[in-house]
Design an enzyme around this catalytic site. Structure first.
Site, PDB file in Angstrom:
ATOM      1  N   GLY A 177     -49.880   2.923   1.373  1.00 40.80           N
ATOM      2  CA  GLY A 177     -50.478   3.304   2.658  1.00 40.80           C
ATOM      3  C   GLY A 177     -51.411   4.500   2.644  1.00 40.80           C
ATOM      4  O   GLY A 177     -51.675   5.074   3.691  1.00 40.80           O
ATOM      5  N   ASP A 188     -51.715  -6.290  -0.253  1.00 36.69           N
ATOM      6  CA  ASP A 188     -51.776  -6.609   1.176  1.00 36.69           C
ATOM      7  C   ASP A 188     -50.370  -7.012   1.591  1.00 36.69           C
ATOM      8  O   ASP A 188     -49.829  -8.017   1.138  1.00 36.69           O
ATOM      9  CB  ASP A 188     -52.771  -7.748   1.411  1.00 36.69           C
ATOM     10  N   TYR A 214     -48.161   3.402  23.475  1.00 36.54           N
ATOM     11  CA  TYR A 214     -47.701   3.055  22.123  1.00 36.54           C
ATOM     12  C   TYR A 214     -47.264   1.584  22.065  1.00 36.54           C
ATOM     13  O   TYR A 214     -47.333   0.943  21.018  1.00 36.54           O
ATOM     14  CB  TYR A 214     -46.594   3.995  21.673  1.00 36.54           C
ATOM     15  N   LYS A 250     -41.686  -0.356  15.816  1.00 40.67           N
ATOM     16  CA  LYS A 250     -40.969   0.778  15.199  1.00 40.67           C
ATOM     17  C   LYS A 250     -39.462   0.671  15.462  1.00 40.67           C
ATOM     18  O   LYS A 250     -38.658   1.014  14.595  1.00 40.67           O
ATOM     19  CB  LYS A 250     -41.497   2.124  15.718  1.00 40.67           C
ATOM     20  N   SER A 296     -55.199   5.664  11.697  1.00 45.94           N
ATOM     21  CA  SER A 296     -54.394   4.776  12.544  1.00 45.94           C
ATOM     22  C   SER A 296     -54.190   5.369  13.926  1.00 45.94           C
ATOM     23  O   SER A 296     -54.234   4.658  14.933  1.00 45.94           O
ATOM     24  CB  SER A 296     -53.019   4.533  11.924  1.00 45.94           C
TER      25      SER A 296
HETATM   26  O1  0WD Z   1     -49.350  10.355  14.357  1.00 44.80           O
HETATM   27  C1  0WD Z   1     -49.286   9.661  13.349  1.00 44.80           C
HETATM   28  N1  0WD Z   1     -50.327   9.515  12.579  1.00 44.80           N
HETATM   29  C2  0WD Z   1     -47.984   9.036  12.981  1.00 44.80           C
HETATM   30  C3  0WD Z   1     -47.937   8.016  12.077  1.00 44.80           C
HETATM   31  C4  0WD Z   1     -46.760   9.524  13.655  1.00 44.80           C
HETATM   32  C5  0WD Z   1     -45.559   8.866  13.217  1.00 44.80           C
HETATM   33  C6  0WD Z   1     -45.571   7.838  12.320  1.00 44.80           C
HETATM   34  N2  0WD Z   1     -46.752   7.412  11.759  1.00 44.80           N
HETATM   35  C7  0WD Z   1     -46.700   6.319  10.804  1.00 44.80           C
HETATM   36  C8  0WD Z   1     -47.617   5.156  11.074  1.00 44.80           C
HETATM   37  O2  0WD Z   1     -47.126   4.325  12.103  1.00 44.80           O
HETATM   38  C9  0WD Z   1     -47.584   4.472   9.720  1.00 44.80           C
HETATM   39  O3  0WD Z   1     -46.378   3.736   9.594  1.00 44.80           O
HETATM   40  O4  0WD Z   1     -47.060   6.759   9.528  1.00 44.80           O
HETATM   41  C10 0WD Z   1     -47.525   5.654   8.758  1.00 44.80           C
HETATM   42  C11 0WD Z   1     -48.845   6.028   8.103  1.00 44.80           C
HETATM   43  O5  0WD Z   1     -49.835   6.128   9.096  1.00 44.80           O
HETATM   44  P1  0WD Z   1     -51.049   7.168   9.096  1.00 44.80           P
HETATM   45  O6  0WD Z   1     -50.999   8.002   7.896  1.00 44.80           O
HETATM   46  O7  0WD Z   1     -51.069   7.778  10.430  1.00 44.80           O
HETATM   47  O8  0WD Z   1     -52.323   6.200   9.102  1.00 44.80           O
HETATM   48  P2  0WD Z   1     -53.414   5.718   8.005  1.00 44.80           P
HETATM   49  O9  0WD Z   1     -53.915   6.860   7.220  1.00 44.80           O
HETATM   50  O10 0WD Z   1     -54.425   4.925   8.781  1.00 44.80           O
HETATM   51  O11 0WD Z   1     -52.597   4.751   7.068  1.00 44.80           O
HETATM   52  C12 0WD Z   1     -52.010   3.548   7.504  1.00 44.80           C
HETATM   53  C13 0WD Z   1     -52.308   2.491   6.473  1.00 44.80           C
HETATM   54  C14 0WD Z   1     -53.589   1.705   6.562  1.00 44.80           C
HETATM   55  O12 0WD Z   1     -54.716   2.299   6.742  1.00 44.80           O
HETATM   56  P3  0WD Z   1     -55.867   1.408   7.558  1.00 44.80           P
HETATM   57  O13 0WD Z   1     -56.695   2.485   8.107  1.00 44.80           O
HETATM   58  O14 0WD Z   1     -56.501   0.552   6.528  1.00 44.80           O
HETATM   59  O15 0WD Z   1     -55.164   0.607   8.652  1.00 44.80           O
HETATM   60  O16 0WD Z   1     -51.478   1.375   6.517  1.00 44.80           O
HETATM   61  C15 0WD Z   1     -52.019   0.486   5.562  1.00 44.80           C
HETATM   62  C16 0WD Z   1     -53.434   0.884   5.310  1.00 44.80           C
HETATM   63  O17 0WD Z   1     -53.606   1.583   4.113  1.00 44.80           O
HETATM   64  N3  0WD Z   1     -52.069  -0.905   5.973  1.00 44.80           N
HETATM   65  C17 0WD Z   1     -51.743  -1.886   5.137  1.00 44.80           C
HETATM   66  N4  0WD Z   1     -51.291  -1.853   3.870  1.00 44.80           N
HETATM   67  C18 0WD Z   1     -51.069  -3.026   3.262  1.00 44.80           C
HETATM   68  N5  0WD Z   1     -51.268  -4.202   3.856  1.00 44.80           N
HETATM   69  C19 0WD Z   1     -51.982  -3.081   5.831  1.00 44.80           C
HETATM   70  C20 0WD Z   1     -51.728  -4.291   5.135  1.00 44.80           C
HETATM   71  N6  0WD Z   1     -51.924  -5.494   5.681  1.00 44.80           N
HETATM   72  N7  0WD Z   1     -52.441  -2.781   7.076  1.00 44.80           N
HETATM   73  C21 0WD Z   1     -52.488  -1.450   7.149  1.00 44.80           C
END
Ligand code: 0WD
Length: 258
Positions: free
Chosen positions: A13, A66, A159, A166, A199
């Protein structure tokens, strides 16, 4: 102790340097861990590889995975087994929901949107745990950490379907902890406060969420990727050997308020 010298972890991720997964990577790497990265689509590869190369690692292993594709999951983890034999832990930091369903009323969620959010954000953890068991990939004492959010425990405006996903992820953590406990593997979640990532940008009114946290959280501030990373480091380490099926809030105490 907190050293992860001689241990190997899979990080799923990392999208860019703001990703929570990247905060976790830095904490684990500083503690001496060997890291393997998986990324979602070709679009991500260059970024992840560049970031991985910037760490003080002997060798960088970066593989596609993926999480919606069971065949690819199996192939990726077989590759990992072929390359390193065994791993000591995994950080699952993956979530997705359609942007238009992260705004307004929850009841506008479509069946497809519901399934997609649950498949990527919740079932993916189970899919990975299953493959790890099948391949006998994780050493005894291993640790799996996933990322969750308060919106799965209670209503957080906008959300929506991600909150429902979640809640499903949180329940999975408990059932997986029970299953993998037989192999002396622990499964826990970190519930992070809101952090500005790619995200998070997709969630309606996210700036208001940040502002409210700063105002109301006992520590009166936001949390950082590094703080989440250090909690993940603790959960990966032997210091946390008695903790499983648990959710640790890294949110400046916000969940205790109101
Ligand atoms: O405030 C926040 N940012 C919070 C995030 C608060 C509490 C929890 N989280 C969680 C998120 O729900 C997630 O589970 O932390 C986790 C990581 O999220 P993040 O660091 O906020 O977000 P980001 O840097 O965008 O990473 C999430 C990644 C994806 O990035 P993109 O931008 O491509 O959606 O999840 C991965 C991808 O790298 N992802 C996948 N990986 C494999 N297969 C797929 C997939 N189909 N779809 C998304």
């Amino acid at each position: 102790n907190l050293s992860l010298e001689g241990k190997t972890y899979v990080i799923m991720g990392v999208a860019n340097k703001r990703s929570i997964a990247w905060g976790i990577s830095q904490s684990l790497s500083k503690a001496g861990a060997k890291l393997i990265f998986t990324y979602a689509g070709e679009r991500m590869e260059k970024n992840v590889r560049q970031l991985a190369d910037s760490l003080d690692q002997e060798e960088t292993i970066v593989l596609p995975c993926d999480i919606t594709d069971d065949v690819e999951i199996e192939k990726t983890f077989q590759d990992i087994k072929d390359k390193v034999g065994h791993i000591d832990g995994l950080a699952h930091c993956i979530a997705f929901a359609n942007k238009e369903e992260l705004d307004g009323d929850y009841l506008n969620t479509t069946r497809d949107g519901f399934m997609l959010a649950h498949s990527i954000s919740s079932y993916s953890l189970t899919a990975v745990a299953k493959v790890i068991r099948e391949l006998d990939l994780m050493n005894e004492g291993g640790s799996i950490v996933t990322m969750t959010y308060l919106g799965g425990e209670r209503i957080v405006k906008n959300y929506n379907v991600m909150g429902v996903a979640k809640a499903s992820l949180d329940a999975s953590v408990q059932y997986l902890a029970n299953d993998l406990g037989k192999d002396s593997i622990r499964v826990n979640a970190i519930s992070a406060g809101p952090i500005r990532t790619l995200s998070a940008k997709g969630i309606g009114g996210f700036n208001d969420v940040l502002q409210e946290m700063e105002e109301k959280a006992p520590l009166n501030r936001l949390v950082t990727q590094e703080e989440v990373g250090d909690t993940a480091l603790f959960l990966m380490s032997d210091l946390a050997r008695g903790i499983t099926g648990e959710t640790i809030h890294v949110d400046a105490g916000y969940n205790k308020v109101g």
